[in-house]
Scaffold this active site. Sequence first.
Site, short mmCIF file in Angstrom:
data_model
loop_
_atom_site.label_atom_id
_atom_site.label_comp_id
_atom_site.label_asym_id
_atom_site.label_seq_id
_atom_site.Cartn_x
_atom_site.Cartn_y
_atom_site.Cartn_z
N GLY A 172 36.62 36.27 -6.22
CA GLY A 172 35.89 36.55 -7.46
C GLY A 172 34.70 35.63 -7.63
N GLY A 173 34.60 35.06 -8.82
CA GLY A 173 33.47 34.18 -9.13
C GLY A 173 33.36 33.00 -8.20
N GLY A 407 4.08 43.16 16.36
CA GLY A 407 4.34 42.59 15.03
C GLY A 407 5.17 41.33 15.13
CB ALA A 408 7.97 40.36 17.32
C1 HXC Z 1 44.98 31.88 -13.05
C2 HXC Z 1 45.73 31.68 -10.90
C3 HXC Z 1 44.60 32.42 -10.43
C4 HXC Z 1 43.66 32.89 -11.41
C5 HXC Z 1 45.78 31.87 -8.74
N1 HXC Z 1 46.43 31.37 -9.81
N2 HXC Z 1 44.67 32.51 -9.08
N3 HXC Z 1 45.91 31.41 -12.19
N4 HXC Z 1 43.89 32.59 -12.69
N5 HXC Z 1 42.55 33.57 -11.06
C6 HXC Z 1 47.66 30.60 -9.84
C7 HXC Z 1 48.88 31.39 -9.45
O1 HXC Z 1 49.39 32.09 -10.57
C8 HXC Z 1 49.82 30.31 -8.98
O2 HXC Z 1 50.38 29.66 -10.09
C9 HXC Z 1 48.89 29.33 -8.32
O3 HXC Z 1 47.59 29.58 -8.85
C10 HXC Z 1 48.82 29.49 -6.82
O4 HXC Z 1 48.55 30.84 -6.51
P1 HXC Z 1 49.40 31.66 -5.44
O5 HXC Z 1 49.10 33.10 -5.66
O6 HXC Z 1 50.82 31.24 -5.46
O7 HXC Z 1 48.75 31.16 -4.07
P2 HXC Z 1 48.38 31.95 -2.75
O8 HXC Z 1 49.55 32.79 -2.35
O9 HXC Z 1 47.87 30.94 -1.79
O10 HXC Z 1 47.21 32.98 -3.15
C11 HXC Z 1 45.99 32.45 -3.60
C12 HXC Z 1 45.07 33.61 -4.11
C13 HXC Z 1 45.86 34.46 -5.17
C14 HXC Z 1 44.68 34.50 -2.91
C15 HXC Z 1 43.82 32.98 -4.68
O11 HXC Z 1 46.42 33.57 -6.14
C16 HXC Z 1 45.00 35.44 -5.87
O12 HXC Z 1 44.74 36.55 -5.33
N6 HXC Z 1 44.55 35.12 -7.07
C17 HXC Z 1 43.73 36.01 -7.89
C18 HXC Z 1 42.38 36.11 -7.28
C19 HXC Z 1 41.43 36.97 -8.04
O13 HXC Z 1 41.57 38.22 -8.11
N7 HXC Z 1 40.47 36.33 -8.72
C20 HXC Z 1 39.44 37.06 -9.39
C21 HXC Z 1 39.35 36.60 -10.78
S1 HXC Z 1 38.02 37.51 -11.50
P3 HXC Z 1 51.84 29.04 -10.09
O14 HXC Z 1 51.98 28.52 -11.47
O15 HXC Z 1 52.76 30.15 -9.76
O16 HXC Z 1 51.80 27.96 -9.05
C22 HXC Z 1 36.63 36.58 -11.22
C23 HXC Z 1 35.40 37.23 -11.74
C24 HXC Z 1 34.27 36.25 -11.93
O17 HXC Z 1 36.65 35.54 -10.67
C25 HXC Z 1 33.00 37.02 -11.76
C26 HXC Z 1 31.79 36.16 -11.87
C27 HXC Z 1 30.59 36.88 -11.30
#
Ligand code: HXC
Length: 518
Positions: A172-173, A407-408
């Site tokens: 994401g961000g 051109g290159a």
């Molecule tokens: C809150 C989050 C989080 C998030 C992870 N965690 N991502 N908490 N917000 N975005 C937390 C999990 O709940 C977990 O908490 C801990 O972090 C570790 O994550 P795991 O999933 O256990 O780790 P892993 O298996 O290594 O996977 C990591 C990951 C996955 C691939 C990053 O967590 C994931 O897919 N997260 C979501 C990613 C995503 O879709 N982000 C987009 C957000 S939107 P606990 O308490 O269980 O340890 C965005 C838009 C911005 O960013 C746009 C701006 C232009």
Amino acid sequence: MSIQSENVQKLVKRRSEARLGGGQKRIEAQHAKGKKTARERLELLLDPGSFEEYDMFVQHRCTNFGMEKSHPDGDGVVTGCGTIDGRLVYVFAQDFTVSGGSLSKTMSEKICKVQEMALRNGAPCIGLNDSGGARIQEGIDALAGYGEIFERNILSSGVVPQISCIMGPCAGGAVYSPALTDFTLMVKNTSYMFLTGPAVVKSVTGEEVSQEDLGGASVHASKSGVAHFAAASEEEAIATIKELLSYLPQNNRECAPFRETADPVGRVEDSLNSIIPDNPNKAYDMYAVIGAIVDDGKFFEVHKDFAKNIIVGFARMGGQSVGVVANQPSVLAGVLDIGASRKAARFVRFCDAFNIPLVTLVDVPGFLPGTQQEYGAIITNGAKLLYAYGEATVPKVTVTLRKGYGGAHIVMSCKQLRGDINYAWPSAQIAVMGADGAVNVLHAKEMKEDPEHAQAIFEEKKKEYEELFSNPYQAAQKGYIDDIIEPRNTRFRVIRALAQLERKHQEIPAKKHDNLPL
Ligand code: HXC
């Protein structure tokens, strides 16, 4: 115990708790994945004892989804400043042990603070990224936090060097801030960059793909070009950041540090006199030429695995940092395509922004033709490189080794794009196109009408064309190149040209900003 001693003890305790981030269990989980913690990474990056931490006691302000029950000090990012090789840098390192390094509003405030300090104090800003993106529980506040960071990335661009190192899954961000910075490094097998992970990809498009194939270091370093470096380990990534910084100035008002060399400026490299093969269609390795002319043969390559038909990177010549751009005849004959144009354009613009002179080595047969390139907008992408060279006001020294066609030739830092000193080797062929192509265009009708003698006509006309154009003398006669030099003297001639251009000053017309072809 006096109140003062108690206060001190309380501080020491708070500090040591804060240093544990999300706690010992999560630190162990991080280690089990082959990853270091944010603090361990900073320890490797910065000179011993130089780290000055800020905002260690900042806590998130979220009250949704039970977040109010836990308030770890520091909240998911470690920020501050320190030195690398004695030079000031600002840093932030996301802490995956706290909510997966996901970005809260307060985290963004911490990051913005060091970004602003870097900008104000004229020092590079380095981000070590390990983050699940916007903190889902914070909703729009987290998104706003990203917006604040991006804006500071944009304002800092071209003012202080910005470096991003991806050291975990970044989604994401978390990937857009790195994309706005100057250089992105990734660690193989433990870091990923994608807008949405494999699960979302599957639900939206049905495509099944692993994290590695979607956004692993090798994918971004070789296919997309999003990453400039793919390191085998976190240690290697951090060592690469340090080496990269050694070639860069602190900001756009300074020059890169001079590094004394024992390599003689006047070193003659005889091997270069025979490096060009007699057959113009035969390749040779441009790395051998670069290695022969730069200080101590040391070349720090950027974007090594992406668009290998062009080579870009930093070196020193006579102790001075230079940006080298060179066509690579041993990959796709050194042709310019979309990837090569994008790669070189970005590098040229970086060097120009940060006062790093450009040394360009040319052996280019032209732009790659075909529908794939046209549909992918080779016109716009090729124009990026043309634009980058044409607007650059840093010293530009160019050497045409062999082909400089069409051109290159113009794109690759020619005289008309305000090239300062343009040399050619005696093997240079500066022309609209190669002899075969030219004869086929100019004498097609003649050969078609007389098929019996077509081959003889072709050979005769080709010889005529080669005598006229397949050499550097036409260009030299017209002043389009400044001198024809012996290949073995290239190092000395380029360094002498750079010395001459040391105080070069050139303006571009006043404007709000340019509108380069994006
Ligand atoms: C809150 C989050 C989080 C998030 C992870 N965690 N991502 N908490 N917000 N975005 C937390 C999990 O709940 C977990 O908490 C801990 O972090 C570790 O994550 P795991 O999933 O256990 O780790 P892993 O298996 O290594 O996977 C990591 C990951 C996955 C691939 C990053 O967590 C994931 O897919 N997260 C979501 C990613 C995503 O879709 N982000 C987009 C957000 S939107 P606990 O308490 O269980 O340890 C965005 C838009 C911005 O960013 C746009 C701006 C232009």
